[in-house]
Design an enzyme around this catalytic site. Structure first.
Site, PDB file in Angstrom:
ATOM      1  N   HIS A 227     -62.637 -71.836  64.925  1.00  0.00           N
ATOM      2  CA  HIS A 227     -63.518 -72.289  66.011  1.00  0.00           C
ATOM      3  C   HIS A 227     -63.813 -71.225  67.066  1.00  0.00           C
ATOM      4  O   HIS A 227     -64.584 -71.456  67.985  1.00  0.00           O
ATOM      5  CB  HIS A 227     -62.929 -73.516  66.702  1.00  0.00           C
ATOM      6  CG  HIS A 227     -61.754 -73.182  67.585  1.00  0.00           C
ATOM      7  ND1 HIS A 227     -60.505 -72.949  67.089  1.00  0.00           N
ATOM      8  CD2 HIS A 227     -61.653 -73.022  68.919  1.00  0.00           C
ATOM      9  CE1 HIS A 227     -59.689 -72.667  68.072  1.00  0.00           C
ATOM     10  NE2 HIS A 227     -60.353 -72.700  69.204  1.00  0.00           N
TER      11      HIS A 227
HETATM   12  C1  UD1 Z   1     -62.084 -74.692  73.972  1.00  0.00           C
HETATM   13  C2  UD1 Z   1     -61.273 -73.569  74.607  1.00  0.00           C
HETATM   14  C3  UD1 Z   1     -60.504 -72.832  73.521  1.00  0.00           C
HETATM   15  C4  UD1 Z   1     -59.666 -73.802  72.708  1.00  0.00           C
HETATM   16  C5  UD1 Z   1     -60.588 -74.864  72.141  1.00  0.00           C
HETATM   17  C6  UD1 Z   1     -59.859 -75.893  71.327  1.00  0.00           C
HETATM   18  C7  UD1 Z   1     -62.278 -72.523  76.596  1.00  0.00           C
HETATM   19  C8  UD1 Z   1     -62.928 -71.297  77.095  1.00  0.00           C
HETATM   20  N1  UD1 Z   1     -62.134 -72.598  75.249  1.00  0.00           N
HETATM   21  O1  UD1 Z   1     -63.030 -74.089  73.113  1.00  0.00           O
HETATM   22  O2  UD1 Z   1     -59.632 -71.899  74.130  1.00  0.00           O
HETATM   23  O3  UD1 Z   1     -59.023 -73.106  71.669  1.00  0.00           O
HETATM   24  O4  UD1 Z   1     -61.216 -75.522  73.244  1.00  0.00           O
HETATM   25  O5  UD1 Z   1     -60.777 -76.758  70.742  1.00  0.00           O
HETATM   26  O6  UD1 Z   1     -61.904 -73.368  77.374  1.00  0.00           O
HETATM   27  N2  UD1 Z   1     -67.874 -80.182  71.672  1.00  0.00           N
HETATM   28  C9  UD1 Z   1     -68.028 -81.448  71.161  1.00  0.00           C
HETATM   29  N3  UD1 Z   1     -67.167 -82.402  71.588  1.00  0.00           N
HETATM   30  C10 UD1 Z   1     -66.183 -82.163  72.487  1.00  0.00           C
HETATM   31  C11 UD1 Z   1     -66.053 -80.872  73.004  1.00  0.00           C
HETATM   32  C12 UD1 Z   1     -66.899 -79.887  72.577  1.00  0.00           C
HETATM   33  O7  UD1 Z   1     -68.896 -81.712  70.347  1.00  0.00           O
HETATM   34  O8  UD1 Z   1     -65.425 -83.104  72.812  1.00  0.00           O
HETATM   35  C13 UD1 Z   1     -68.784 -79.117  71.203  1.00  0.00           C
HETATM   36  C14 UD1 Z   1     -69.907 -78.864  72.159  1.00  0.00           C
HETATM   37  O9  UD1 Z   1     -71.046 -78.604  71.406  1.00  0.00           O
HETATM   38  C15 UD1 Z   1     -69.480 -77.598  72.894  1.00  0.00           C
HETATM   39  C16 UD1 Z   1     -68.650 -76.882  71.854  1.00  0.00           C
HETATM   40  O10 UD1 Z   1     -68.046 -77.912  71.079  1.00  0.00           O
HETATM   41  O11 UD1 Z   1     -70.551 -76.843  73.341  1.00  0.00           O
HETATM   42  C17 UD1 Z   1     -67.582 -76.014  72.433  1.00  0.00           C
HETATM   43  O12 UD1 Z   1     -66.759 -76.721  73.353  1.00  0.00           O
HETATM   44  P1  UD1 Z   1     -66.067 -75.970  74.598  1.00  0.00           P
HETATM   45  O13 UD1 Z   1     -65.240 -76.898  75.370  1.00  0.00           O
HETATM   46  O14 UD1 Z   1     -67.095 -75.176  75.321  1.00  0.00           O
HETATM   47  O15 UD1 Z   1     -65.148 -74.884  73.927  1.00  0.00           O
HETATM   48  P2  UD1 Z   1     -64.305 -74.883  72.588  1.00  0.00           P
HETATM   49  O16 UD1 Z   1     -64.987 -73.994  71.627  1.00  0.00           O
HETATM   50  O17 UD1 Z   1     -63.900 -76.238  72.146  1.00  0.00           O
END
Ligand code: UD1
Length: 403
Positions: A227
């Site tokens: 991821h």
């Molecule tokens: C975040 C953390 C990362 C951790 C990861 C675990 C930061 C900078 N990154 O990354 O360190 O390893 O979480 O998962 O804080 N999304 C959904 N549903 C959700 C949450 C996210 O669909 O409940 C999708 C959205 O499209 C979003 C993308 O995932 O844009 C990324 O989510 P985000 O919270 O920005 O960062 P992660 O890549 O999950």
């Protein structure tokens, strides 16, 4: 003493769950009276920023880990780093002013961690501000292109009490000039959670549903998680990793619980042909000798997949630690790790993202079963140590404010 603990993203839930249990144990033991120079009863409040908000990324973990419903929910959701961080800060400040906790406890390295730590470091109510405690301090990848590395450094430098999971953390903090009396090597609260739920994970029916267990016999399989933006957000890097896994997937099924970010990129780049998409449960479920993509899993099912797998391929920090604790061979699909103890213990190889290096690392890891070699203090008692220290620190501070 009042503690406000912050969770926001998936890896936070496993790190904070044992803190809540340790508070309950502390209160049960000490009741309302001060004891051993510690402050009396602890009031604990749980705040969820809403950085992760899906059923699969958040609600399921509350259920599996038996976490209480958050007392406060900020509902921030997904956004760019700047917008998400600013939004959390904006919404957290009024909460702090109304709750006035003695301690703000943050965990790990996600955007929720840094945002809340910064707000707490500049707030004041009356003559004081909360003590900021950071769980999982001191880890360094020395790669500042990772957003998490920036989050780690800034959070550590505004924190008052730094709880470290492995010895490298103590050294890193010392090198950065952080005073030794702020630093406590307590072990790993995420491992507290693993040890607590390991037995329950053995009862999960996920292997059976995927056709990997029948009549008590388990088929060999590999487990993949992916991821990191650096791995999945560029077409070339993602394709390179997928291609490197082809040989392994001809030998045994690869189970791939896919993060929503990665799922979206697979669609966007037209890579669906590389995967066998499966529901994790249902009549049509039967994994093949291919990369079998299933939904992101809850804690218990994921732990079951983890502990029974022949080999794990991952770009997650937490999964590197969990495989070390379980003695499962791990290949890390990154150029570095902030968790060197996982390599020193011999369970983890840092393969990077070069195709040949990944193939070589898989080959060498498949030949061994590392055996369980838990690092020091990964013993299930880390959260209890943290609560003892916080009670003592808060008591010392209250005494000095009175005198
Ligand atoms: C975040 C953390 C990362 C951790 C990861 C675990 C930061 C900078 N990154 O990354 O360190 O390893 O979480 O998962 O804080 N999304 C959904 N549903 C959700 C949450 C996210 O669909 O409940 C999708 C959205 O499209 C979003 C993308 O995932 O844009 C990324 O989510 P985000 O919270 O920005 O960062 P992660 O890549 O999950």
């Amino acid at each position: 003493m009042k503690i406000l603990s912050v969770v926001g993203a998936r890896p936070n839930f496993m790190k904070i769950a044992p803190i809540i249990t340790a508070v309950d144990e502390y209160n049960f033991k000490f009741g309302d009276k001060a004891s051993n120079g510690n402050a009396a009863r602890i009031v604990h409040k749980l705040l969820h920023t809403g950085q992760h908000y899906d059923q699969l990324m958040s609600a399921l973990f509350f259920k599996d880990l038996k976490l209480p419903k958050p007392d406060i929910y900020l509902g921030v959701g997904s956004a760019s780093h700047a917008v998400q961080t600013a939004d959390i800060m904006n919404r957290f400040e009024p909460v702090l002013l109304s709750e006035e906790p003695d301690v703000v406890l943050v965990a790990g390295d996600v955007n929720s961690t840094i945002s809340c730590a910064i707000v707490a470091s500049k707030i004041s109510y009356g003559a004081k501000r909360p003590l900021i405690a950071h769980v999982e301090s001191g880890l360094r990848s020395f790669d500042r292109t990772m957003p998490e590395e920036i989050n780690r450094i800034v959070t550590d430098h505004v924190s008052d009490i730094l709880f470290v999971t492995e010895e490298s953390g103590v050294k890193n903090l010392k090198k950065e000039g952080i005073a030794g009396e702020k630093v406590y090597f307590v072990g790993n609260t995420m491992i507290d959670t693993l040890l607590k739920f390991k037995k329950q994970a053995g009862l999960s029916d996920i292997l059976k549903s995927l056709g990997l267990a029948e009549k008590g016999k388990k088929a060999p399989y590999a487990l993949l998680t992916l991821h990191r933006p650096s791995n999945v957000d560029t077409r070339e890097n993602l394709e390179n990793i997928i291609e490197a896994l082809q040989t392994l997937s001809n030998e045994m099924p690869i189970i791939f619980p896919a993060h929503p970010r990665t799922k979206a990129r697979i669609e966007e780049f037209g890579f669906k042909r590389y995967f066998n998409f499966l529901p994790a449960r249902g009549p049509s479920t039967a994994c093949l000798k291919r990369i079998n993509a299933i939904d992101a899993q809850g804690y218990i099912d994921f732990l079951c997949l983890l502990k029974n797998s022949r080999i794990v391929l991952t770009d997650s920090g937490g999964v590197q630690e969990e495989t070390t604790c379980l003695g499962v061979p791990c290949v890390t699909l990154r150029e570095n790790t902030e968790r060197p103890v996982t390599v020193e213990k011999g369970t983890n190889i840092i393969a990077g993202t070069d195709k040949d290096k990944i193939i070589k690392a898989i080959d060498s890891q498949l030949g061994k079963r590392s055996g369980k070699k838990p690092p020091p203090k990964w013993d299930g008692r880390s959260a209890a140590r943290i609560i003892q220290i916080l009670a003592k620190k808060n008591h010392e501070r209250s005494s000095s404010l009175v005198s």
